[in-house]
Design a protein around this motif. Structure first.
Motif, PDB file in Angstrom:
ATOM      1  N   TRP A 133       0.790  -1.119  -0.167  1.00  0.00           N
ATOM      2  CA  TRP A 133      -0.097   0.135   0.026  1.00  0.00           C
ATOM      3  C   TRP A 133       0.763   1.234  -0.041  1.00  0.00           C
ATOM      4  O   TRP A 133       0.695   2.379  -0.810  1.00  0.00           O
ATOM      5  N   TRP A 134       2.019   1.325   0.867  1.00  0.00           N
ATOM      6  CA  TRP A 134       2.751   2.218   0.788  1.00  0.00           C
ATOM      7  C   TRP A 134       3.485   2.541  -0.367  1.00  0.00           C
ATOM      8  O   TRP A 134       3.695   3.815  -0.828  1.00  0.00           O
ATOM      9  N   ALA A 135       3.987   1.329  -0.857  1.00  0.00           N
ATOM     10  CA  ALA A 135       4.655   1.430  -2.502  1.00  0.00           C
ATOM     11  C   ALA A 135       3.942   2.102  -3.486  1.00  0.00           C
ATOM     12  O   ALA A 135       4.220   3.037  -4.164  1.00  0.00           O
ATOM     13  N   ILE A 136       2.519   1.815  -3.474  1.00  0.00           N
ATOM     14  CA  ILE A 136       1.642   2.385  -4.287  1.00  0.00           C
ATOM     15  C   ILE A 136       1.488   3.826  -4.277  1.00  0.00           C
ATOM     16  O   ILE A 136       1.719   4.583  -5.146  1.00  0.00           O
ATOM     17  N   PHE A 137       1.360   4.281  -2.933  1.00  0.00           N
ATOM     18  CA  PHE A 137       1.035   5.514  -2.864  1.00  0.00           C
ATOM     19  C   PHE A 137       2.187   6.542  -2.719  1.00  0.00           C
ATOM     20  O   PHE A 137       2.094   7.799  -2.934  1.00  0.00           O
ATOM     21  N   ALA A 138       3.306   5.994  -2.598  1.00  0.00           N
ATOM     22  CA  ALA A 138       4.527   6.514  -2.444  1.00  0.00           C
ATOM     23  C   ALA A 138       5.100   7.054  -4.026  1.00  0.00           C
ATOM     24  O   ALA A 138       6.084   7.424  -3.959  1.00  0.00           O
ATOM     25  N   GLY A 139       4.232   6.302  -5.101  1.00  0.00           N
ATOM     26  CA  GLY A 139       4.936   6.287  -6.437  1.00  0.00           C
ATOM     27  C   GLY A 139       5.949   5.425  -6.662  1.00  0.00           C
ATOM     28  O   GLY A 139       6.475   5.793  -7.828  1.00  0.00           O
ATOM     29  N   GLN A 140       6.291   4.377  -5.908  1.00  0.00           N
ATOM     30  CA  GLN A 140       7.214   3.473  -6.611  1.00  0.00           C
ATOM     31  C   GLN A 140       7.069   2.879  -7.945  1.00  0.00           C
ATOM     32  O   GLN A 140       7.931   2.202  -8.591  1.00  0.00           O
ATOM     33  N   PHE A 141       5.591   2.813  -8.309  1.00  0.00           N
ATOM     34  CA  PHE A 141       5.233   2.021  -9.622  1.00  0.00           C
ATOM     35  C   PHE A 141       5.023   2.972 -10.513  1.00  0.00           C
ATOM     36  O   PHE A 141       4.542   2.662 -11.658  1.00  0.00           O
ATOM     37  N   ASP A 142       5.196   4.332 -10.264  1.00  0.00           N
ATOM     38  CA  ASP A 142       5.052   5.254 -11.626  1.00  0.00           C
ATOM     39  C   ASP A 142       6.340   4.993 -12.501  1.00  0.00           C
ATOM     40  O   ASP A 142       7.378   5.161 -11.987  1.00  0.00           O
ATOM     41  N   ASN A 143       5.953   5.162 -13.700  1.00  0.00           N
ATOM     42  CA  ASN A 143       7.090   5.561 -14.769  1.00  0.00           C
ATOM     43  C   ASN A 143       7.842   4.179 -14.702  1.00  0.00           C
ATOM     44  O   ASN A 143       9.198   4.441 -14.655  1.00  0.00           O
TER      45      ASN A 143
END
Length: 86
Positions: free
Chosen positions: A23-33
């Motif tokens: 959950w933290w990884a998704i909302f911290a932008g870890q999977f963006d770009n």
């Protein structure tokens, strides 16, 4: 039976911890770009170094032209002789 209850409780704690980390990884932008890291290796903008740079005329990168490494050639000869049927 008590061991099973302990293992179930530990596994629930692990599942919750993994869920929180995801959950933290998704909302911290870890999977963006995520595509830029994969294509960055294909778009190399740096100039590649010249492998022959610094080699004097009449030399190769491995040594002087015409020079033979006798140790490796004798080993190759022995290896080829060992493979030949008699």
């Amino acid at each position: 039976m008590e061991a099973m209850f302990l293992l179930i409780a530990i596994s629930i704690v692990f599942v919750v911890a993994i869920g929180v980390a995801f959950w933290w990884a998704i909302f911290a932008g870890q999977f963006d770009n995520s595509d830029s890291a994969a294509s960055s290796i294909l778009n190399d903008d740096e100039a590649s170094p010249d492998p022959q740079q610094g080699v004097e005329p009449g030399e190769t990168a491995g040594g002087v032209q015409g020079e033979t490494n006798h140790a490796s050639s004798s080993t190759a000869h022995e290896a080829s002789q060992a493979k030949m049927p008699r």
